[in-house]
Write an enzyme that holds these catalytic residues in place. Structure first.
Site, PDB file in Angstrom:
ATOM      1  N   LYS A  94       0.773  -1.367  -0.012  1.00 26.81           N
ATOM      2  CA  LYS A  94      -0.003   0.022   0.145  1.00 26.81           C
ATOM      3  C   LYS A  94       0.941   1.262   0.038  1.00 26.81           C
ATOM      4  O   LYS A  94       1.917   1.198   0.170  1.00 26.81           O
ATOM      5  CB  LYS A  94      -0.846  -0.162   1.162  1.00 26.81           C
ATOM      6  N   TYR A 153     -12.367  -2.670  -2.962  1.00 24.83           N
ATOM      7  CA  TYR A 153     -12.988  -2.644  -1.518  1.00 24.83           C
ATOM      8  C   TYR A 153     -14.520  -2.558  -1.490  1.00 24.83           C
ATOM      9  O   TYR A 153     -14.979  -2.199  -0.511  1.00 24.83           O
ATOM     10  CB  TYR A 153     -12.138  -1.399  -0.963  1.00 24.83           C
ATOM     11  N   ASN A 201      -1.513  -0.093   7.427  1.00 26.17           N
ATOM     12  CA  ASN A 201      -1.165  -1.504   7.610  1.00 26.17           C
ATOM     13  C   ASN A 201      -0.153  -2.186   6.611  1.00 26.17           C
ATOM     14  O   ASN A 201      -0.152  -3.259   6.648  1.00 26.17           O
ATOM     15  CB  ASN A 201      -2.213  -2.293   8.319  1.00 26.17           C
ATOM     16  N   HIS A 248      -1.954  -5.487   1.319  1.00 23.48           N
ATOM     17  CA  HIS A 248      -3.371  -6.105   1.109  1.00 23.48           C
ATOM     18  C   HIS A 248      -2.764  -7.515   0.409  1.00 23.48           C
ATOM     19  O   HIS A 248      -1.980  -7.580  -0.161  1.00 23.48           O
ATOM     20  CB  HIS A 248      -4.172  -5.485  -0.037  1.00 23.48           C
ATOM     21  N   GLU A 288      -9.779 -10.347  -7.770  1.00 22.47           N
ATOM     22  CA  GLU A 288      -8.776  -9.326  -7.545  1.00 22.47           C
ATOM     23  C   GLU A 288      -7.703  -9.465  -8.756  1.00 22.47           C
ATOM     24  O   GLU A 288      -7.469  -8.530  -9.428  1.00 22.47           O
ATOM     25  CB  GLU A 288      -8.150  -9.313  -6.300  1.00 22.47           C
TER      26      GLU A 288
END
Ligand code: IDP
Ligand code: MG
Length: 136
Positions: free
Chosen positions: A9, A49, A113, A116, A127
């Protein structure tokens, strides 16, 4: 062989942890099948998402994932590779993530965080086709 989608990310790229994170996946025995540094559009972020669209943090999550480039990758390994990656990632909230995991060792904030990873074989397939539609 099995494949899963992984994203380092924007916080990970900004903190120059892309190499560290890829190294952990590679040391485990996984391979990179595709990788591209991309600035994610709001449209793709919202599709990716979609399961969280009604959550209070959705707007914040889309702002975060689109704010600067992310390293989007297809990672390859044996059966249930998605699970191997999820175990290396650690719990969603870095405060709960075990030491030795990517989030446990390198992150502290829920919003930031680092990584993913697809959470099932079905989401991996979905995905990968969203992010790398041409991939064989
Ligand atoms: P995962 O990334 O471990 O699969 P998900 O529950 O799918 O976790 O949530 C997707 C992402 O949304 C998380 O990685 C995190 O960045 C963000 N997120 C999840 N829950 C919260 C929250 O309560 N506040 C802010 N961000 C959150
Ligand atoms: Mg998830």
């Amino acid at each position: 062989m099995d494949r899963t989608l992984v994203i380092v990310k924007p916080d990970g790229v900004e903190r120059r942890l892309t190499g560290e994170i890829i190294a952990r996946l590679e040391r485990k025995g996984l391979s990179i099948a595709a990788a591209e540094l991309r600035t994610i559009s709001r449209e793709v972020a919202e599709a990716h998402y979609g399961e969280h669209a009604d959550k209070p943090f959705f707007g914040e999550l889309v702002d975060f994932i689109t704010r600067s480039p992310a390293m989007v990758m297809v990672i390859e390994g044996p059966q249930d590779t998605y699970k191997v990656v999820r175990n290396l990632m650690g719990a969603t909230n870095p405060k709960d993530a075990a030491p030795g995991t990517i989030r446990g060792d390198l992150a502290i904030d829920m919003g930031e965080n680092l990584i993913h990873g697809s959470d099932s074989p079905e989401s991996a397939e979905q995905e990968i086709s969203l992010w790398f539609p041409g991939l064989a």
